[in-house]
Every structure is written in C-alpha cells, then in structure tokens.
Write a protein that holds these residues in place. Sequence first.
Motif, PDB file in Angstrom:
ATOM      1  N   LYS A  74       0.836  -1.200   0.000  1.00  0.00           N
ATOM      2  CA  LYS A  74       0.000   0.000   0.000  1.00  0.00           C
ATOM      3  C   LYS A  74       0.876   1.257   0.000  1.00  0.00           C
ATOM      4  O   LYS A  74       0.610   2.208  -0.733  1.00  0.00           O
ATOM      5  N   GLU A  75       1.941   1.227   0.837  1.00  0.00           N
ATOM      6  CA  GLU A  75       2.843   2.383   0.885  1.00  0.00           C
ATOM      7  C   GLU A  75       3.529   2.588  -0.461  1.00  0.00           C
ATOM      8  O   GLU A  75       3.683   3.720  -0.919  1.00  0.00           O
ATOM      9  N   LYS A  76       3.929   1.478  -1.115  1.00  0.00           N
ATOM     10  CA  LYS A  76       4.567   1.589  -2.426  1.00  0.00           C
ATOM     11  C   LYS A  76       3.609   2.214  -3.434  1.00  0.00           C
ATOM     12  O   LYS A  76       3.991   3.087  -4.213  1.00  0.00           O
ATOM     13  N   LYS A  82       1.945   9.284  -5.654  1.00  0.00           N
ATOM     14  CA  LYS A  82       2.422  10.648  -5.398  1.00  0.00           C
ATOM     15  C   LYS A  82       3.457  11.060  -6.440  1.00  0.00           C
ATOM     16  O   LYS A  82       3.438  12.181  -6.941  1.00  0.00           O
ATOM     17  N   LYS A  83       4.362  10.105  -6.783  1.00  0.00           N
ATOM     18  CA  LYS A  83       5.377  10.406  -7.803  1.00  0.00           C
ATOM     19  C   LYS A  83       4.715  10.670  -9.145  1.00  0.00           C
ATOM     20  O   LYS A  83       5.109  11.583  -9.873  1.00  0.00           O
ATOM     21  N   ASP A  84       3.718   9.839  -9.479  1.00  0.00           N
ATOM     22  CA  ASP A  84       3.004  10.026 -10.746  1.00  0.00           C
ATOM     23  C   ASP A  84       2.311  11.384 -10.783  1.00  0.00           C
ATOM     24  O   ASP A  84       2.350  12.087 -11.799  1.00  0.00           O
ATOM     25  N   GLU A  90       4.580  18.298 -13.058  1.00  0.00           N
ATOM     26  CA  GLU A  90       5.779  18.864 -13.689  1.00  0.00           C
ATOM     27  C   GLU A  90       5.625  18.903 -15.201  1.00  0.00           C
ATOM     28  O   GLU A  90       6.021  19.880 -15.850  1.00  0.00           O
ATOM     29  N   LYS A  91       5.045  17.853 -15.789  1.00  0.00           N
ATOM     30  CA  LYS A  91       4.820  17.833 -17.236  1.00  0.00           C
ATOM     31  C   LYS A  91       3.858  18.950 -17.630  1.00  0.00           C
ATOM     32  O   LYS A  91       4.048  19.639 -18.634  1.00  0.00           O
TER      33      LYS A  91
END
Length: 116
Positions: A74-76, A82-84, A90-91
């Motif tokens: 779940k944390e992964k 969050k990274k996505d 950013e994109k």
Amino acid sequence: GSPLIVILIILICVLVFGLCGGGLYGFLLWRQSSAQSNVKLVKQVDTEAADFEANLTSLQQHMQRLNLCLEKEKEKKESKSKKDQKSAKEKEKASKEKKRKKEESSSDEDSDSEDS
C-alpha cells in the motif's frame, strides 16, 4: 434332613458371596480401566489442543506477515501515486512553460514584423 439343609444353606451363602465378590471385583476392574482410558483420552485431548494452539500461533504469525506485506504494498502504491502526480504536475508545468515561451516568441516575431 437337617445336615442336608445346613449344607445347602452354606452352599447358597458361598455362592451368593462368591457372586457378590466377583461382581465387586469386576466393577472395580471396570472403574480402573475406565479411569485409565479417561487418562489416555485426556492426554490425547491435551495433545490435540497443544497442536491446535501451535497451528493457531503459526496462522497468527502468517497473518501478521501478510498484513506487513499488504501495508508495504500500500505504501509503495501511495508513493508511486504521489510520484506520478508530481511528474504529471511537472509535465503540465513544462507544457505550460513551453506554451508561454512559444506565445512570447510568436509575439516577439509579431512585434519585430511591426517594427519593420
């Protein structure tokens, strides 16, 4: 007649006492074997209970490991999400920046052509 009756009474008494003694002896043996079988049964139940408890403990440990794995997964997923999201922002920011620069460069060309 009289000695025959006495002998008959003595034989009947011996027979009755013999039957009573044999019955009592049989009853005591039955109780003892019953107690022994009860002890065996209790030991068997204790063994099965210990095995059951060991299986429950093992199952509990497996469940804890599974819960840990699920929490890590779940944390992964949350971290990846969050990274996505961050990369998507950013994109988006980069595309907006490109658009803005393109507009600036096109407006600069327009002003250059107006100056001429």
